[in-house]
Structures are given as structure tokens and as C-alpha cells.
Design a protein around this motif. Structure first.
Motif, mmCIF file in Angstrom:
data_model
loop_
_atom_site.group_PDB
_atom_site.id
_atom_site.type_symbol
_atom_site.label_atom_id
_atom_site.label_comp_id
_atom_site.label_asym_id
_atom_site.label_seq_id
_atom_site.Cartn_x
_atom_site.Cartn_y
_atom_site.Cartn_z
ATOM 1 N N SER A 1 -11.302 2.769 2.149
ATOM 2 C CA SER A 1 -10.115 2.466 2.949
ATOM 3 C C SER A 1 -9.663 1.029 2.721
ATOM 4 C CB SER A 1 -10.430 2.679 4.433
ATOM 5 O OG SER A 1 -11.470 1.809 4.830
ATOM 6 N N MET A 2 -8.401 0.802 2.990
ATOM 7 C CA MET A 2 -7.824 -0.548 2.927
ATOM 8 C C MET A 2 -6.858 -0.701 4.101
ATOM 9 S SD MET A 2 -7.004 -1.301 -1.065
ATOM 10 C CE MET A 2 -8.324 -1.355 -2.277
ATOM 11 N N ILE A 3 -6.516 -1.934 4.424
ATOM 12 C CA ILE A 3 -5.548 -2.174 5.506
ATOM 13 C C ILE A 3 -4.355 -2.879 4.891
ATOM 14 C CG2 ILE A 3 -5.165 -3.204 7.770
ATOM 15 C CD1 ILE A 3 -8.252 -3.313 8.070
ATOM 16 N N ASN A 4 -3.181 -2.298 5.065
ATOM 17 C CA ASN A 4 -2.024 -2.924 4.417
ATOM 18 C C ASN A 4 -1.510 -4.113 5.247
ATOM 19 O OD1 ASN A 4 -0.226 -2.017 6.378
ATOM 20 N ND2 ASN A 4 1.038 -0.836 4.980
ATOM 21 N N ILE A 5 -0.474 -4.734 4.725
ATOM 22 C CA ILE A 5 -0.013 -5.990 5.308
ATOM 23 C C ILE A 5 0.524 -5.817 6.725
ATOM 24 C CG2 ILE A 5 2.375 -5.879 4.442
ATOM 25 C CD1 ILE A 5 0.108 -8.951 4.293
ATOM 26 N N LYS A 6 0.904 -4.578 7.072
ATOM 27 C CA LYS A 6 1.390 -4.336 8.428
ATOM 28 C C LYS A 6 0.287 -3.816 9.339
ATOM 29 C CE LYS A 6 6.239 -3.338 7.510
ATOM 30 N NZ LYS A 6 7.231 -2.252 7.454
ATOM 31 N N GLY B 1 0.811 -1.227 0.000
ATOM 32 C CA GLY B 1 0.000 0.000 0.000
ATOM 33 C C GLY B 1 0.836 1.265 0.000
ATOM 34 N N CYS B 2 1.811 1.336 -0.904
ATOM 35 C CA CYS B 2 2.651 2.541 -0.975
ATOM 36 C C CYS B 2 1.778 3.774 -1.167
ATOM 37 C CB CYS B 2 3.620 2.439 -2.155
ATOM 38 S SG CYS B 2 4.834 1.152 -1.927
#
Ligand code: SF4
Ligand code: SF4
Ligand code: FES
Length: 558
Positions: A470-475, A256-257
């Protein structure tokens, strides 16, 4: 800054400040509101100090006979100024140091450096892609003399060099700052660039037999202070001052850069990284950066379509939604499957989950999307919101693990209806014969794919550049997408399509805006309590992640 960091006193342009030990002089000046022009210095790279643009006057406390600093009337150390100018990018502050950033000597030094830098620089500004965001232009105006005394022939250097598959080099414009060389060596871990030849004939090149073909090559274009390195894809397409800039995130992998999407008149021209030290530092990969051309595709689905007999026909939204709902109503919960996507936003996934519950659907999962990770930024999880899909209960604990069972049931005819959300069922593993068996096949997508022609209802949605959400990144960082362009034709935002479908089953649910969806979701999901779309802010919000991350653990190093 840690609470215990030692603070040092530094005088900048006559005013005393305190900065933590270890601060670069150029950074201390910037924090004191005194910008020092620079070319080769980049805070994320080593400092070779080779452009000389950051010259300042510097001094250290004058020592008395007792070797202790002498103090003036204000009780502060008296400064012993060094007669020669110093570069500010390659040294740290020291106790009692004095700095002058705007003295007559400093101004004269900047005139001189600018004059040297421009000696061999071509007058390319009218056709140079960097014009409008070029530091050579900007500093010429601000710190140059406005004239040249150079009467000799300029040195001619290689032009339009294909440095790699995505980067074009114009050596005549290069000011030999070496930022690109250092980036490739220090960040991209691919020591491929260097200088060749001597004196005013020095030029930038790839090492013999090599190309600048790293997946991070385009970051050199971002940090090149002039127009020497250009993005071959963007070159000559648009003057940068016409671009509207929208802050968003890349959706090509789970990192999600953070990005800036450059658009004009509803067309995306480029995507560049936006600094976020919790996610992508100042960089992004070439794969993600260039993965936007599909948004501008003339093939985009622009009208809802419904299947009548053996052919699909254009339909109004009212007709298409009614047809989809009628089709779904014909089946029991265990006769319907939802094949969702890890590319969907949290809001879309939440509404999908509500639909799943309203219809009592048992079989649902997302299509896994994996590739190789590179230990820099690119995640092996190419679904950008795999964590959200897991958290919101649309993906199975092991995403994709239920797909074989779903496909088997489609093949045996016990699943009779499929709702496919932004996924090509054939890519996911079904054959055309399987899809043809379905009595109802409702698809939301943005482009035609191999199965969309079989859909009983085909609903045109928005791409990630056209939606908010919205999205949730891998971290476990919750981040926002913002709308950079409008979707084509009659296409609609996916959350609105899902809401309309849902409302046909549940009646009005008080959702009018995407903010309402987030509110509902935040009330139900403990990890999102107290948050709203606006509270996420531009750099995202770190969630309490332990539960969230279990779906897809991975470490990404910047
Ligand atoms: S190409 Fe650009 S970044 Fe590389 S050395 Fe030249 S001016 Fe610096
Ligand atoms: S690393 Fe992932 S999120 Fe970042 S630019 Fe590349 S594909 Fe996009
Ligand atoms: S920025 Fe200091 S020498 Fe280049």
C-alpha cells in the motif's frame, strides 16, 4: 446525489423511475438498466451530440384542456410521443418524460447510423489495435444490419499520421466523434486538435504548426471509440484480448493515479487509467503511463551478490542475508545510516522503521524527488509514497533534510555503514570516493546503478508492478498496489528481504504474509487503525489526514 435533490418521474421502456433533476437522459436510461449505444458522449466531457448513435424515442406528458397532464389508468401521465427520434446525450430528464430505447423506430435509426458510419470505414479490424475493445465492432454486431449497400469507392484519408510523439492517427478509421478534440480543450487545456475539410472528406488533424505533444495526449487514445488514435508505443505489440488486466496504481508521482496494467506471459505491454473520481477521474499522464519499460529491462538484478575482496560475486540468499547482518552487527547505531526511498510501500517502510529501531540507527531519511506540477494531475512530488514515508517515521519532517549531515559523516568516516533502499547514492549526492570509504554498503535495488557495483551486499528486489502493498497519496488516500508480473530470476519482494534482515536481529516476529505486516502497522499507527490490505479496496480509503498531510501539502486538480 444530495439528500435534497429534487426527484423527477421518468418512464423508460414502459417502467416509471425516479432520478434527480439534472440527470442526462442517457444516464437515466443506463441507471434503469437500459444501455443506449453512443460514440460522442462521454460523461466527463461536454456533449455536442454529433454522432447520432444515441437516438431514442421521447415524449412528454399529454396536457388536457386545463393544461394539466392527463393521467392513465395507473394514475401516471399519458405520454405524447414526439414523432421524430431524439438524441439522449445532450438533454436532461424532465417531469413525466417518456423514453423508448428499443422500439422499431429506434432500432431502425441505429441501423441507419451504423450504415453511415461504416461507409468510409476501412476493413482494418484484423490489423487494428482497437479490435477487441472497439465500439464500432461491438455496435456493428449488436445494432448494425450486417451488410452494406455502398458500392462506390471509399474516401481515402491520411494514414499513419504522427499526430504527436506518442500518438499515431489513422484518419480513415475516425468516426468524427470529436471526443479527442474536446478532451484536449476541456481537460488537458491544450486546444490543439480540430477537424478540417467538409462532408465525407472531413478529417481530424492538429492545428497548423502544432503537434499533439501534451503530457496527457494518450488519454485521447483511451477515449477514442475506434482505432483511429493509437498509442505509438503499444501499436502492433499485442492483441488486447490476450492481455491479463491487474488493477494497481501509478508510482511515478504522489498523485497515485489508478491504473490497469496489461500483461501477457509475465511481460507488461501497457498501462491505462482506471476511473477513480477521488484521485484521477478517468485520466493519467503520459509520463506515468509509459514509465514501466524498466520493469522489462534485461539489465534487471536477478541474483544476490556479495563483495569478496575487490570483486562482487553471486551468492545464495542465505549467504547474502547473513553477510549483510554480520556487516551491520559490526557497527554502533550512530555509525549506520539508512537512505530509504519515497518509492517504497508502507509495509516496506514499516519494516525499515523496525530495523532502524532494532539497531538504534540515528541517521535515516529518504531521497527527495521533485519536478514541476501541472495543476492537472502530475504532482511536483515524484516520490509516490512521500506521505507514507513521513507517517511511518522513515523520512524526516522535511524529507531529505538530514542527507547533507549523513553525507558529511560518511565523508569524515563517522558513518561506516549504509543501507540504501531503492536509491542510487550517487544520485542522492555521494561520490564514488565517498561510497568506497564505507566499510559496509548494503543495497536493495532492481537495476544496477552507479553505486551498486560498490555494494558489499547487493540484494535484488521487486519493481512496483511486481509487488503487493500500500501507499498513501498526496491527498492522504491509502491505495493498494497489486502484483501484475513476477520478478525476474531470484529477485524477491522487498518486504520479505527486509523482514529476513529484521528477524536476524529481533528473532521471529510472527510475520509470514504481507497481511501480517499491515496488521502490525495498523495496530501501531492511529491513522491506520481498523484497516487491513483487503479493506482498502480497489478505489482506496481516505485517511483522516491532517497529521499525514503535513509532510507534503499540495493540491492536485483533476
Ligand atoms: S480520432 Fe477517435 S476520438 Fe478523435 S474524433 Fe476520431 S473517432 Fe473521435
Ligand atoms: S499524474 Fe502522477 S500518478 Fe498520475 S499517471 Fe502521472 S505520474 Fe502517474
Ligand atoms: S452520443 Fe448522442 S449524439 Fe453521439
Amino acid at each position: 446525489m444530495s439528500a435534497s435533490a429534487e426527484l423527477l418521474n421518468v418512464q423508460i421502456d414502459g417502467v416509471w423511475h425516479q432520478f434527480p433533476k439534472g440527470t442526462r437522459v442517457i444516464e437515466a436510461c443506463s441507471k434503469a438498466g437500459k444501455f443506449v449505444p453512443h460514440y460522442c458522449y462521454h460523461p466527463k466531457l461536454s456533449s455536442p451530440g454529433n454522432c447520432r448513435m444515441c437516438l431514442i424515442e421521447m415524449g412528454m406528458p399529454k396536457l388536457g384542456p386545463d393544461r394539466k397532464p392527463e393521467t392513465g389508468e395507473d394514475g401516471k401521465p399519458t405520454i405524447n410521443w414526439i414523432p421524430r427520434p431524439q438524441i439522449s446525450c445532450a438533454q436532461d430528464i424532465a417531469e413525466g418524460m417518456g423514453v423508448r430505447t428499443d422500439s422499431p423506430l429506434v432500432r431502425e435509426c441505429r441501423h441507419g447510423v451504423m450504415e453511415f458510419l461504416l461507409i468510409n470505414h476501412p476493413l482494418d479490424c484484423p490489423i487494428c489495435d482497437q479490435a477487441g475493445e472497439c465500439q464500432l465492432q461491438e455496435f456493428s454486431v449488436q445494432y448494425g444490419t450486417g451488410g452494406s449497400r455502398f458500392l462506390e469507392e471509399k474516401v481515402k484519408k491520411p494514414k499513419r499520421v504522427e499526430l504527436g510523439p506518442r500518438v499515431t492517427l489513422d484518419d480513415e478509421r475516425c468516426i468524427l466523434c470529436s471526443r479527442c478534440i474536446r478532451f484536449m480543450k476541456e481537460v488537458a487545456k491544450d486546444d490543439v486538435l480540430g477537424f478540417a475539410s467538409r462532408g465525407s472528406h472531413t478529417y481530424l488533424t492538429a492545428h497548423p504548426g502544432r503537434k499533439l505533444d501534451s503530457n496527457y495526449s494518450l488519454n485521447t487514445v483511451d477515449i477514442c471509440p475506434v482505432g483511429a488514435l493509437t498509442d505509438t508505443d503499444f501499436r502492433f505489440k499485442m492483441r488486447v484480448w490476450f492481455l491479463k488486466e491487474t488493477k494497481s496504481i501509478c508510482t511515478s508521482c504522489a498523485t497515485g493515479c489508478n491504473t490497469i496494467i496489461g500483461t501477457r506471459e509475465n511481460v507488461i505491454y501497457r498501462q491505462t487509467p482506471r476511473e477513480n473520481n477521488s484521485v484521477n477521474s478517468s485520466w493519467m499522464c503520459d509520463y506515468g503511463r509509459h514509465n514501466f519499460h524498466y520493469v522489462n529491462s534485461p539489465e534487471r538484478l536477478t541474483k544476490p551478490r556479495v563483495r569478496l575482496g575487490s570483486a562482487q560475486e553471486d551468492a545464495s540468499w542465505t549467504t547474502a542475508i547473513a553477510r549483510a547482518v554480520d556487516d551491520l552487527r559490526r557497527f554502533k547505531g550512530d555509525e549506520i545510516a539508512v537512505i530509504a526511498s519515497g518509492k517504497m510501500t508502507n509495509e516496506e517502510l514499516w519494516l525499515t522503521k523496525q530495523l532502524i529501531e532494532a539497531l538504534g540507527i540515528k541517521y535515516r531519511d529518504i531521497v527527495p524527488r521533485v519536478g514541476e506540477s501541472d495543476d492537472i494531475l502530475l504532482s511536483s512530488y515524484r516520490n509516490p509514497n512521500i506521505v507514507g514515508a513521513h507517517l511511518l517515521g522513515v523520512a524526516q519532517d522535511e524529507p531529505g533534510s538530514l542527507l547533507p549531515e549523513i553525507f558529511r559523516r560518511v565523508q569524515t568516516g563517522s558513518i561506516k555503514a549504509v543501507l540504501a533502499l531503492n536509491e542510487d547514492l550517487m544520485n542522492a549526492g555521494l561520490s564514488t570516493a565517498d561510497v568506497e570509504k564505507l566499510e559496509a554498503f548494503i543495497a536493495i535495488d532492481i537495476l544496477p546503478n552507479r553505486t551498486s557495483a560498490y555494494a558489499t551486499t547487493l540484494l535484488p528486489g521487486y519493481s512496483s508492478a511486481e509487488k503487493r502493498g500500500s501507499m498513501i497519496n498526496i491527498k492522504g488516500r491509502l491505495q493498494r498496489l497489486n502484483r501484475a508480473v513476477r520478478g525476474p530470476g531470484e529477485s524477491r519482494d522487498d518486504w520479505e528481504i527486509l523482514r529476513d534482515l529484521l528477524q536476524k536481529f529481533t528473532g521471529s516476529n510472527g510475520i509470514y504474509l504481507i497481511e501480517d505486516v499491515f496488521k502490525q502497522m495498523a495496530e501501531a499507527i492511529p491513522q491506520l487503525h481498523g484497516l487491513s490490505l483487503s479493506k482498502i479496496r480497489d478505489l482506496g480509503t481516505q485517511l483522516e489526514t491532517n497529521d499525514v498531510e503535513t509532510g507534503a501539502p499540495e493540491n492536485v486538480h483533476v
